[in-house]
Design a protein around this motif. Structure first.
Motif, PDB file in Angstrom:
ATOM      1  N   ALA A 196     -20.209   8.182  47.641  1.00 14.56           N
ATOM      2  CA  ALA A 196     -19.355   8.597  46.523  1.00 14.56           C
ATOM      3  C   ALA A 196     -18.064   9.196  47.049  1.00 14.56           C
ATOM      4  O   ALA A 196     -18.020   9.754  48.145  1.00 14.56           O
TER       5      ALA A 196
ATOM      6  N   MET B 147     -16.556  11.789  46.135  1.00 14.72           N
ATOM      7  CA  MET B 147     -16.448  13.246  46.192  1.00 14.72           C
ATOM      8  C   MET B 147     -16.963  13.851  47.492  1.00 14.72           C
ATOM      9  O   MET B 147     -16.749  15.021  47.763  1.00 14.72           O
TER      10      MET B 147
ATOM     11  N   MET C 128     -15.072   2.968  45.721  1.00 10.91           N
ATOM     12  CA  MET C 128     -15.045   3.798  44.518  1.00 10.91           C
ATOM     13  C   MET C 128     -13.642   4.362  44.333  1.00 10.91           C
ATOM     14  O   MET C 128     -13.061   4.900  45.282  1.00 10.91           O
TER      15      MET C 128
ATOM     16  N   TRP D  25     -24.907  14.434  37.037  1.00  5.40           N
ATOM     17  CA  TRP D  25     -24.555  13.791  38.309  1.00  5.40           C
ATOM     18  C   TRP D  25     -24.617  14.770  39.471  1.00  5.40           C
ATOM     19  O   TRP D  25     -24.126  15.882  39.390  1.00  5.40           O
TER      20      TRP D  25
ATOM     21  N   ASN E  50     -17.325   7.124  35.507  1.00  7.30           N
ATOM     22  CA  ASN E  50     -18.183   8.291  35.358  1.00  7.30           C
ATOM     23  C   ASN E  50     -17.326   9.543  35.516  1.00  7.30           C
ATOM     24  O   ASN E  50     -16.711   9.744  36.557  1.00  7.30           O
TER      25      ASN E  50
ATOM     26  N   VAL F  58     -17.440  13.385  35.835  1.00  5.04           N
ATOM     27  CA  VAL F  58     -18.386  14.484  36.055  1.00  5.04           C
ATOM     28  C   VAL F  58     -17.660  15.806  35.809  1.00  5.04           C
ATOM     29  O   VAL F  58     -16.592  16.051  36.371  1.00  5.04           O
TER      30      VAL F  58
ATOM     31  N   ASP G 159     -14.631  15.571  38.681  1.00  3.41           N
ATOM     32  CA  ASP G 159     -14.958  14.638  39.769  1.00  3.41           C
ATOM     33  C   ASP G 159     -15.281  13.315  39.099  1.00  3.41           C
ATOM     34  O   ASP G 159     -16.199  13.249  38.293  1.00  3.41           O
ATOM     35  N   THR G 160     -14.499  12.292  39.371  1.00  3.63           N
ATOM     36  CA  THR G 160     -14.772  11.039  38.661  1.00  3.63           C
ATOM     37  C   THR G 160     -14.994   9.887  39.634  1.00  3.63           C
ATOM     38  O   THR G 160     -14.568   9.933  40.781  1.00  3.63           O
ATOM     39  N   GLY G 161     -15.674   8.861  39.155  1.00  3.51           N
ATOM     40  CA  GLY G 161     -15.921   7.698  39.995  1.00  3.51           C
ATOM     41  C   GLY G 161     -15.909   6.397  39.196  1.00  3.51           C
ATOM     42  O   GLY G 161     -16.560   6.296  38.152  1.00  3.51           O
TER      43      GLY G 161
HETATM   44  N1  GLY Z   1     -18.839  11.484  41.793  1.00  2.20           N
HETATM   45  C1  GLY Z   1     -18.924  10.683  40.653  1.00  2.20           C
HETATM   46  C2  GLY Z   1     -19.471   9.332  40.876  1.00  2.20           C
HETATM   47  O1  GLY Z   1     -19.607   8.954  42.022  1.00  2.20           O
HETATM   48  O2  GLY Z   1     -19.803   8.669  39.946  1.00  2.20           O
END
Ligand code: GLY
Length: 583
Positions: free
Chosen positions: A39, A41, A89, A164, A209, A211, A232-234
């Motif tokens: 990920a 983050m 990502m 998450w 996503n 978060v 925190d987004t993905g």
């Molecule tokens: N840290 C958010 C994701 O990987 O979806």
């Protein structure tokens, strides 16, 4: 929009919103409890937890990146529409708040604005939010924000779907909102209850996503409120790209089209597996992995061997992988400029040559077969030479020999049951729960004294002593040996207790339990935790099929009797305890 344009557009968009663009971190994370980066983050974890100051180190609390990621859980699934080993990502972060920071509202607004900027239609977006449990409340604020933006398809989901993180045993985490995109009826199952997370079809695809990080999961497994909140987004880059290009799968987008058309012929799944694995190989070697029999190196070895096997299966000739590597690097050369072509060729060539010899021996055996072949004989070839069943069938059919597939699968099942039992035994550590518990204490003490790069490489227990092999480059000093002994003895004195929990392997891994020889665990595993009953503090947590004692005080005292080399880069310790286990 092609892949390079989409990646660039994402980063430009967030740069224009005042974000600092941070380069991808390595595929190999600094946290040894996780094998690969999965990920975006991960590189920001200490900042998200409030342990480091993001503005000090990045000059900005707003960040965005395109992160290289790698997943090993689903290697066997690669080749269908959605699974990949390597993937990217996209993400944006707002870390800690001051008047310049943004939280849920800002994250939702940016997400909608970005998606609309690439032509996605808000009326086809469906949202899932965290519906709450007995510890963490329902995310009413997010529900309200989405509604205010005209989105009314909002589904409340549970912890598994909409909470998450953390990626390691402890770390920042939080409830999340996912944006799912409706690809249209033609992709659907037609059921009246079809919607996001449908079990029957892939009409709704999760694209983003978000978060809302508000918690920190501590060593005791509790969720503490973070001292700061973060966004925190993905975005799964491959997924978004396939939607944008109106394709069923990223394998049909420009990310893979050059490589797949170069392969040119053959079974669709085999072509996709080769294309995926070539990309995985390129990025693993680039990250510094070399083929080996354990950990990250084993994954690389597996990818190379599978590539060769599937290449042979669809009759690709010679060093067919050379132009495929070249095309893959070409595709990414403007994004990841550092990729070193020569090193990748050399590593793949060496490994491919070794594996080809093995395959050739297997082929010779198949060719020597006269008359019918039993399922067991075919299974032996599959097992000993790593031939895929399709290749065996193909070779046999050239000679008009039929294979009894039911018998083959019976053998496979028998073998899987045996190796599952074997794995339990292997990781269980034999006949002696006392020394087995001491082994877990030793393992954890070694990691605490020598560093988290220490990894279990082997273990053997008899009635007199434990033997433990672990990765470490040099001889331990007398001071280090004493520090390890003292730490184990301290824990024995403190009387830490043990608990066993049975859970799916994936859950065990994501809970941060230590694992070894990852590929060979059964699907359901036991996780043993050694912890302080009063404070809840965990000293050791491992996946392990063996039996243990209930309280480490029963070991009475622990002594290392020998420290020696086992093989290159691997040390061996023999140790005993004074408890009544001794014969
Ligand atoms: N840290 C958010 C994701 O990987 O979806």
């Amino acid at each position: 929009m092609n892949s390079n344009e989409l990646r660039k557009h994402f980063l430009d968009f967030f740069e224009s919103k005042g974000h600092r663009i941070v380069p991808s971190s390595s595929l190999l994370p600094t946290d040894p409890s996780v094998l690969f980066t999965t990920a975006g983050m991960q590189q920001f974890s200490p900042y998200l937890a409030g342990e480091k100051d993001v503005v000090n180190d990045f000059g900005n609390r707003h960040l965005a990146s395109c992160q290289k990621c790698f997943r090993t859980d689903d290697i066997e699934e690669v080749g269908d529409d959605t699974h990949h080993t390597f993937f990217e990502m996209l993400g944006n972060w707002s870390i800690g708040q001051d008047e310049s920071g943004y939280f849920k509202e800002g994250a939702i607004d940016y997400a909608l604005e970005f998606l609309e900027s690439i032509g996605l239609d808000k009326s086809r977006m469906h949202i899932t939010v965290f519906g709450g449990n007995n510890v963490i409340p329902k995310d009413e604020e997010a529900i309200d924000l989405w509604k205010k933006r005209g989105i009314n398809s909002i589904k409340e989901c549970g912890f598994k779907d909409n909470f998450w993180g953390p990626v390691a045993e402890t770390g920042p985490c939080g409830p999340c909102s996912e944006i799912h995109y409706d690809r249209g009826e033609s992709f659907g199952c037609g059921r009246s209850d079809c919607g996001p997370n449908c079990d029957y079809c892939k009409r709704y695809v999760e694209i983003w996503n978000l978060v809302f990080m508000q918690y920190f999961k501590n060593k005791a497994g509790e969720y503490e409120l973070l001292s700061q909140t973060n966004i925190d987004t993905g975005i799964g880059f491959e997924r978004l790209l396939s939607i944008l290009q109106g394709k069923n799968s990223a394998y049909e987008t420009d990310l893979f089209s050059d490589v797949i058309s170069k392969i040119g012929k053959g079974d669709k799944v085999a072509c996709r597996i080769i294309a995926d694995h070539i990309r995985g190989i390129v990025f693993l070697v680039d990250a510094g992995v070399i083929p080996s029999n354990t950990g990250q190196g084993y994954i690389l070895r597996r990818l190379i061997r599978r590539t060769i096997r599937y290449g042979k299966m669809i009759e690709l000739q010679g060093d067919f992988w050379v132009p495929l590597i070249k095309l893959t690097i070409e595709k990414y050369k403007d994004v990841y400029k550092e990729i070193e072509r020569k090193k990748i060729y050399e590593i793949v060539k060496k490994e491919a040559e070794k594996f080809s010899l093995t395959l050739d021996r297997g082929l010779k055996i198949i060719n020597s077969i006269k008359g019918d072949i039993s399922g067991k004989e075919a299974f032996d070839i599959y097992q000993s030479y790593g031939f895929p069943l399709e290749m065996i069938k193909e070779e046999l059919s050239k000679k008009n020999i039929k294979l009894n597939e039911d018998e083959f699968y019976d053998e496979l099942k028998k073998h899987q049951e045996l190796s599952r039992a074997g794995a339990e035994k292997k990781f269980g550590g034999g006949s002696n729960p006392y020394l087995h518990t001491a082994t877990h204490l030793l393992h954890s003490a070694l990691r605490k004294v020598l560093g988290e790069s220490v990894r279990q490489m082997g273990s053997d227990i008899n009635d007199e002593r434990l033997r433990f092999d672990f990765s470490f480059e040099r001889k331990l000093t007398p001071e280090e040996i004493k520090a390890v002994e003292d730490l184990v003895n301290l824990k024995i004195k403190e009387g830490l207790v043990l608990k066993k929990e049975v859970m799916p392997l994936s859950e065990a891994l994501s809970s941060g339990a230590l694992s070894f020889f990852k590929e060979r665990y059964p699907e359901e595993v036991s996780v043993w935790t050694i912890y302080d009953k009063d404070s809840g503090e965990i000293f050791s947590k491992e996946i392990c099929g063996g039996e243990h004692i209930d309280n480490v005080s029963k070991l009475e005292s622990f002594k290392i009797i020998k420290e020696e080399s086992s093989s290159r880069g691997v040390r061996r310790i023999k140790a005993i305890c004074q408890g009544k286990y001794t014969i």
